[in-house]
Design a protein around this motif. Structure first.
Motif, PDB file in Angstrom:
ATOM      1  N   THR A   1       0.842  -1.188   0.000  1.00  0.00           N
ATOM      2  CA  THR A   1       0.000   0.000   0.000  1.00  0.00           C
ATOM      3  C   THR A   1       0.881   1.243   0.000  1.00  0.00           C
ATOM      4  OG1 THR A   1      -1.750  -1.107   1.236  1.00  0.00           O
ATOM      5  CG2 THR A   1      -1.757   1.277   1.278  1.00  0.00           C
ATOM      6  N   ALA A   2       0.478   2.219  -0.800  1.00  0.00           N
ATOM      7  CA  ALA A   2       1.155   3.521  -0.814  1.00  0.00           C
ATOM      8  C   ALA A   2       0.076   4.589  -0.833  1.00  0.00           C
ATOM      9  CB  ALA A   2       2.046   3.646  -2.038  1.00  0.00           C
ATOM     10  N   ASN A   3       0.244   5.629  -0.013  1.00  0.00           N
ATOM     11  CA  ASN A   3      -0.720   6.721  -0.018  1.00  0.00           C
ATOM     12  C   ASN A   3      -0.035   8.017   0.382  1.00  0.00           C
ATOM     13  OD1 ASN A   3      -0.608   6.827   2.832  1.00  0.00           O
ATOM     14  ND2 ASN A   3      -2.289   5.385   3.017  1.00  0.00           N
ATOM     15  N   GLY A   4      -0.699   9.133   0.074  1.00  0.00           N
ATOM     16  CA  GLY A   4      -0.147  10.420   0.452  1.00  0.00           C
ATOM     17  C   GLY A   4      -0.785  11.553  -0.314  1.00  0.00           C
TER      18      GLY A   4
ATOM     19  N   ARG B   1      -4.168   6.957  -3.115  1.00  0.00           N
ATOM     20  CA  ARG B   1      -3.827   5.708  -2.444  1.00  0.00           C
ATOM     21  C   ARG B   1      -3.815   4.602  -3.488  1.00  0.00           C
ATOM     22  NH1 ARG B   1      -5.389   3.408   3.178  1.00  0.00           N
ATOM     23  NH2 ARG B   1      -5.034   1.194   2.855  1.00  0.00           N
ATOM     24  N   LEU B   2      -2.837   3.707  -3.373  1.00  0.00           N
ATOM     25  CA  LEU B   2      -2.730   2.567  -4.278  1.00  0.00           C
ATOM     26  C   LEU B   2      -2.483   1.325  -3.444  1.00  0.00           C
ATOM     27  CD1 LEU B   2      -2.613   1.668  -7.259  1.00  0.00           C
ATOM     28  CD2 LEU B   2      -0.134   1.925  -7.106  1.00  0.00           C
ATOM     29  N   ASP B   3      -3.336   0.307  -3.620  1.00  0.00           N
ATOM     30  CA  ASP B   3      -3.199  -0.981  -2.941  1.00  0.00           C
ATOM     31  C   ASP B   3      -3.001  -2.053  -3.996  1.00  0.00           C
ATOM     32  OD1 ASP B   3      -3.962  -0.224  -0.123  1.00  0.00           O
ATOM     33  OD2 ASP B   3      -5.794   0.376  -1.156  1.00  0.00           O
TER      34      ASP B   3
ATOM     35  N   ARG C   1      -6.145  -1.654  -6.477  1.00  0.00           N
ATOM     36  CA  ARG C   1      -7.172  -0.645  -6.245  1.00  0.00           C
ATOM     37  C   ARG C   1      -6.490   0.714  -6.130  1.00  0.00           C
ATOM     38  NH1 ARG C   1     -11.797  -0.825  -1.709  1.00  0.00           N
ATOM     39  NH2 ARG C   1     -12.837  -1.839  -3.439  1.00  0.00           N
ATOM     40  N   GLY C   2      -6.985   1.677  -6.890  1.00  0.00           N
ATOM     41  CA  GLY C   2      -6.483   3.039  -6.822  1.00  0.00           C
ATOM     42  C   GLY C   2      -7.586   3.977  -6.370  1.00  0.00           C
ATOM     43  N   GLN C   3      -7.235   4.957  -5.538  1.00  0.00           N
ATOM     44  CA  GLN C   3      -8.203   5.925  -5.036  1.00  0.00           C
ATOM     45  C   GLN C   3      -7.630   7.333  -5.127  1.00  0.00           C
ATOM     46  OE1 GLN C   3     -10.168   5.060  -1.251  1.00  0.00           O
ATOM     47  NE2 GLN C   3      -9.190   3.044  -1.250  1.00  0.00           N
ATOM     48  N   LEU C   4      -8.480   8.272  -5.476  1.00  0.00           N
ATOM     49  CA  LEU C   4      -8.142   9.692  -5.438  1.00  0.00           C
ATOM     50  C   LEU C   4      -9.202  10.406  -4.600  1.00  0.00           C
ATOM     51  CD1 LEU C   4      -7.170  10.550  -9.125  1.00  0.00           C
ATOM     52  CD2 LEU C   4      -5.651  10.429  -7.138  1.00  0.00           C
TER      53      LEU C   4
END
Length: 81
Positions: A2-5, A15-17, A45-48
């Motif tokens: 997981t990476a987010n910021g 965020r990217l999982d 899964r990608g989120q903005l």
């Protein structure tokens, strides 16, 4: 994994999982060559998150899922005639 910021201060965040799993099966199917119980899974899964002000926020979510394998059903074998 997981990476987010934050992408643009406190207005845009991401965020990217990602997930990858694999498992060997327990008995080979002589017709298809695949193993019963074997599987391979890929998932992303990608989120903005966009928050331009206190009165509005927008979340965009995109999913990708790929599964290849067999179900973990019982295996029966007929012996004899």
């Amino acid at each position: 994994m997981t990476a987010n910021g934050g992408i643009s201060g406190s207005v845009l965040a991401g965020r990217l999982d990602a997930l990858y799993t694999t498992a060997d099966g327990y008995i080979e199917n002589p017709v298809t060559g695949k193993a019963y119980g074997g599987r391979e899974t890929e998932q992303v899964r990608g989120q903005l998150l966009y928050v331009p002000n206190a009165d509005f926020d927008l979340r965009l979510i995109a999913d990708y899922y790929q599964h290849d394998g067999t179900v973990n059903a019982p295996v029966y074998r007929v012996v004899g005639g």
